[in-house]
Every structure is written in C-alpha cells, then in structure tokens.
Design an enzyme around this catalytic site. Structure first.
Site, PDB file in Angstrom:
ATOM      1  N   TYR A   8      -9.913  -4.972   2.769  1.00 12.74           N
ATOM      2  CA  TYR A   8      -9.225  -3.788   3.301  1.00 12.74           C
ATOM      3  C   TYR A   8      -9.475  -2.624   2.337  1.00 12.74           C
ATOM      4  CZ  TYR A   8      -5.071  -1.598   5.598  1.00 12.74           C
ATOM      5  OH  TYR A   8      -4.207  -0.792   6.294  1.00 12.74           O
ATOM      6  N   ARG A  26       0.830  -1.212   0.000  1.00 14.91           N
ATOM      7  CA  ARG A  26       0.000   0.000   0.000  1.00 14.91           C
ATOM      8  C   ARG A  26       0.860   1.256   0.000  1.00 14.91           C
ATOM      9  NH1 ARG A  26      -5.277  -0.029   2.246  1.00 14.91           N
ATOM     10  NH2 ARG A  26      -4.872   1.840   3.468  1.00 14.91           N
ATOM     11  N   ASP A  30     -10.438   1.119   1.021  1.00 15.64           N
ATOM     12  CA  ASP A  30     -10.442   2.536   1.365  1.00 15.64           C
ATOM     13  C   ASP A  30     -11.770   3.154   0.912  1.00 15.64           C
ATOM     14  OD1 ASP A  30      -8.073   2.907   2.740  1.00 15.64           O
ATOM     15  OD2 ASP A  30      -6.886   3.133   0.922  1.00 15.64           O
ATOM     16  N   ARG A  53       0.000   5.513  16.314  1.00 11.05           N
ATOM     17  CA  ARG A  53       0.092   6.880  15.798  1.00 11.05           C
ATOM     18  C   ARG A  53      -0.664   7.860  16.678  1.00 11.05           C
ATOM     19  NH1 ARG A  53      -2.733   5.223   9.954  1.00 11.05           N
ATOM     20  NH2 ARG A  53      -4.499   4.145  10.869  1.00 11.05           N
ATOM     21  N   GLU A 110      -3.791   6.137  18.908  1.00  8.74           N
ATOM     22  CA  GLU A 110      -4.445   4.964  18.331  1.00  8.74           C
ATOM     23  C   GLU A 110      -3.719   3.697  18.804  1.00  8.74           C
ATOM     24  OE1 GLU A 110      -5.545   5.765  14.202  1.00  8.74           O
ATOM     25  OE2 GLU A 110      -5.146   3.653  13.779  1.00  8.74           O
ATOM     26  N   ARG A 120      -8.737  -7.052  13.255  1.00  7.05           N
ATOM     27  CA  ARG A 120      -7.895  -6.327  14.192  1.00  7.05           C
ATOM     28  C   ARG A 120      -8.737  -5.171  14.707  1.00  7.05           C
ATOM     29  NH1 ARG A 120      -4.196  -7.543  17.483  1.00  7.05           N
ATOM     30  NH2 ARG A 120      -2.638  -5.917  17.676  1.00  7.05           N
ATOM     31  N   ARG A 180       9.606   5.985  -3.263  1.00  8.06           N
ATOM     32  CA  ARG A 180       9.860   6.978  -4.308  1.00  8.06           C
ATOM     33  C   ARG A 180      11.278   7.487  -4.279  1.00  8.06           C
ATOM     34  NH1 ARG A 180       5.592  10.324  -2.404  1.00  8.06           N
ATOM     35  NH2 ARG A 180       3.748   9.429  -3.381  1.00  8.06           N
TER      36      ARG A 180
END
Ligand code: FAD
Ligand code: UDP
Length: 368
Positions: free
Chosen positions: A349, A171, A351, A281, A301, A250, A175
């Site tokens: 999963y 995911r 988005d 996070r 979290e 989860r 770069r």
C-alpha cells in the site's frame, strides 16, 4: 541487443527507473497496457480543470530529497489536504483533531477531549488491539469509530472492520490541536498543471521508447528472451502464473460528472462515512489547484470487489495475502534479471513518495 531494459508499466515506479537509467546512458523500452502514461497518477484536462482520473492524489513526504526530486519535474502549489466527513448530513473535520472533537462533543480543550476518549475506551476494555475495529476504538473512542470510521472502512474494504488489519487506520493522524491537515509530513502539494507532466518529463529522453496499449503477457516469452533485464511493475502473482494462488485486491469505479456550476461542495475531498451511501468520497478536482473555472468536475468513488481483469487499486495486505506474497517475492529473488517494483510488483500500500523512494533505492543498487 537494442535495449538494456524493458520496463513493464509507465507508472511512477517504472518511469522513475526509466529516467534514471537513461540518465546513465542506458537504452530503455517502456510498455504499458493502458493507452496513456503515468499509471494511477494520470491527470487529464476537462473544462480547463486537471482531473485525477484514478482518484485524488496529494503528494506528501517528510523526505527532503524526494521532495526536491519530484520538484525537478513540476512546480508544486501549497495545497494542504483537509478533507471533511459527511455522516448522514453532519459534517466533521478530518483527520481526527480538536475541530472534530469540538463538533462531536462540545469539548474545547485537549484535556477534555482526551478524557472523553479515555472514558469511551474504558467502556470497551481493549488491551492489545487485534483488528482495525479494536485499533480504531483504542485510538479514538467509540463515537468517532461509529460515525467516521466503521461505515467508510467496511465500504472501502468490503469486509467487517473486525476482519481487517490494524495498520490501515494508523495511516490517519489523531491530533489534539485545531489542525485539519490530513498529513503530518513536512512537504505537501499538488503539481500545478497536473501529474501527467511529471511522467512525460521522466520519459522524454531519446534513449527511452514508449509503447502504449501493449500488455506484457501478450508476448511474455519473447520479452524474456530478448531483453537482458526487465523491470516489472504489474501484478507479481500474474507474472508467476498464479502458481501460489491469487493475491486479493480491492477495486474502484469512478463516476465523473461535469456540472454547470462553479463550486459544488466547497472542498476537494468529501468523505461519506455512513454505511448506506454507496460511494466513499466525492472529489471536486478544481479545488486541488484553487481553480475558478465557470464549470466544475466531480468524481464519485465507488469501492468494488476485485476479480481477475479488473483494475487492482489496493492490495489487501492481511496475513493470508502477505504470506502468499512472500512466496512470490522469494521466487522473484531467484532471478536477478527481473526487478519487481511498485504497488503491484511489491504488493504494498505504497504512496507516491514511497514509490519514488523504492525506485531510487533499486536504481542505487542497480548502478552502484
Ligand atoms: P501504477 O501507477 O499502478 O503503474 C503500474 C502501471 O503498470 C500501470 O500503468 C499499468 O497499466 C501497468 N501494467 C500493469 N500490468 C501490466 C502489463 N501486464 N503489461 C503492461 N503494463 C502493465 N499516493 C499518494 O502519495 N497520495 C495520494 O493521495 C494517493 N491517493 C491515491 C488514491 C487512489 C484511489 C489510489 C488507487 C492510489 C493513491 N495513491 C496515492 C497511490 C499512488 O497511486 C501509487 O503510489 C502510485 O501511483 C504507484 O505507482 P506504480 O508505478 O507502482 O503503479
Ligand atoms: N478512513 C476512515 N474514514 C475516513 C477516511 C479514512 O475510516 O473518513 C479509514 C479507511 O479504513 C481508509 C483508511 O482510513 O481505508 C486510510 O485512509 P486514507 O485516506 O489514507 O485512504 P486512501 O486515500 O489511501 O484511500
């Protein structure tokens, strides 16, 4: 017969379907077991700040139609997700890019960065990556794997990285440019004023009735008998009474605090990538909308094991669970009057843009 459809779940999938059905003159009842609409994209104002109650949500897509579709319901700002990683006090840019490589190794050109990664990959000799650890090392080398991936991933998923599927790490972009944009997609932003308004607008038709605090399983048989069609966005295994076994998820726990200071961490998302910090996070919500309120709201979290009754935030899409899901999916296909959709109904999963895309394909099929 009063309604054409019962929709179980007022999240993005159920609400997109409800909106499209009402647009075609269908009468719809939407129920949700929570006491609010919008599912996991729900946002709520605290101290003038839109707080993402179920985790940070950044809309991104490459699909112009989906971007235009969602823009009917809200105006999006120019927010670009550029999280940072904090590894025992060392700060790195994400996703993995030239800024990360420079800070880590002092390299300044893409050629030097690639050489460093190649050298690290060669030292472990992975041919065909078989799990998340091998996939990560072959993408990015051992240093980044150790500092930015291993601790975060094992906390997040509660399993060793050697026991997790490769796709999770794919995911994230890698770069060789100095670009901290977390996504490669053409379109990205946060709805000014939060996400809840999107779902409010989707559900505002007079043809749609919404009942909150209502669990489908309290009256399953009655619903099956009285509605000609049902769109179900809850857990697919629960719908079938777990007859092929319990799918694994989860879960998460969110710890919110309002702080009497203007700016806590200088960024919307800071990942804690070491193994010891118990949360993955910290989100500082005001930065999603460039807020300058005098106070700030932050959310830590914490990843949690899931058991029946907990919120199922992430499907565990490994081989065993995917095979079990396939059995439920095949069983679901036997009854065309019940449409399964969304993250829980399809055990994917997904988005947000993928959920809208999936709902629109179901709509196309249903109303052709
Ligand atoms: P949900 O939003 O889960 O809606 C399902 C609804 O069904 C819920 O409201 C639930 O209460 C209800 N329901 C379930 N069972 C029953 C029942 N038995 N009876 C009645 N009601 C029931 N996507 C992005 O694009 N960008 C992001 O940055 C992003 N960040 C995320 C961060 C986190 C922490 C999480 C968990 C997800 C994130 N997502 C993100 C994914 C996004 O949340 C989902 O794609 C989207 O919300 C899924 O919509 P849905 O309608 O399928 O499911
Ligand atoms: N990940 C990581 N380090 C990070 C961020 C992400 O190792 O700093 C890994 C982790 O395994 C995570 C996956 O990449 O589950 C996908 O990250 P993403 O940010 O897409 O997760 P989400 O926002 O869906 O929780």
């Amino acid at each position: 017969m009063k309604y054409d459809y019962l929709i179980v779940g007022a999240g993005l999938f159920g609400s997109t379907f409800a909106y499209e059905a009402a647009k075609r003159g269908k009468k719809v009842k939407v129920i949700d077991k929570r006491n609010h609409i919008a599912g996991n994209i729900y946002t709520e104002k605290v101290e003038g700040i839109n707080v993402h109650k179920y985790g940070a949500h950044i809309f991104h897509t490459n699909d112009k139609e989906i971007w235009e579709y969602v823009n009917q319901f809200a105006e999006f700002n120019r927010y670009t997700n550029s999280p940072i990683a904090n590894y025992n006090g060392e700060v790195y840019n994400l996703p993995f890019n030239m800024n990360t490589f420079n800070k880590l190794w002092g390299v300044t050109t893409p050629e030097e960065a690639k050489a460093k990664i190649e050298e690290q990959k060669a030292s472990v000799n992975i041919d065909q990556p078989k799990n998340l650890e091998e996939q990560a090392i072959s993408l990015i080398g051992t240093d980044i794997y150790i500092k930015l991936i291993k601790g975060y991933t094992e906390k997040q998923w509660g399993r060793k990285a050697t026991e997790l599927p490769n796709f999770i790490i794919k995911r994230l972009p890698v770069r060789f440019t100095y670009d901290n944009n977390y996504f490669n997609d053409k379109y990205q932003g946060i709805p000014t004023g939060g996400y809840t308004q999107i779902v409010e607008k989707m559900l505002e038709s007079e043809l749609i009735d919404v009942e909150l605090g209502k669990d489908f399983f309290e009256s399953k048989e009655e619903y099956l008998a009285s509605f000609p069609k049902i769109v179900y966005t809850g857990m697919i295994d629960q719908f079938f009474n777990y007859q092929f076994g319990t799918l694994e998820y989860r879960s998460l726990q969110f710890e919110n605090s309002t702080l009497d200071q203007e700016n806590y961490q200088g960024n919307a998302v800071v990942n804690y990538t070491d193994a010891e910090t118990p949360y993955t996070r910290i989100i500082e919500h005001k930065h999603f909308e460039f807020g300058n309120q005098p106070k700030t709201v932050i959310t830590k979290e914490y990843p949690r094991n899931w058991k029946k009754g907990d919120e199922p935030y992430y499907p565990m899409n490994d081989k065993r669970n995917n095979e079990m899901f396939k059995k439920y999916y095949d069983l679901a296909a036997e009854n065309p009057n019940i449409i399964f959709g969304g993250r829980l109904g399809m055990y994917k999963y997904y988005d947000m843009h993928q959920v809208i895309g999936a709902a629109l394909s179901v709509v196309k099929q249903e109303f052709k």
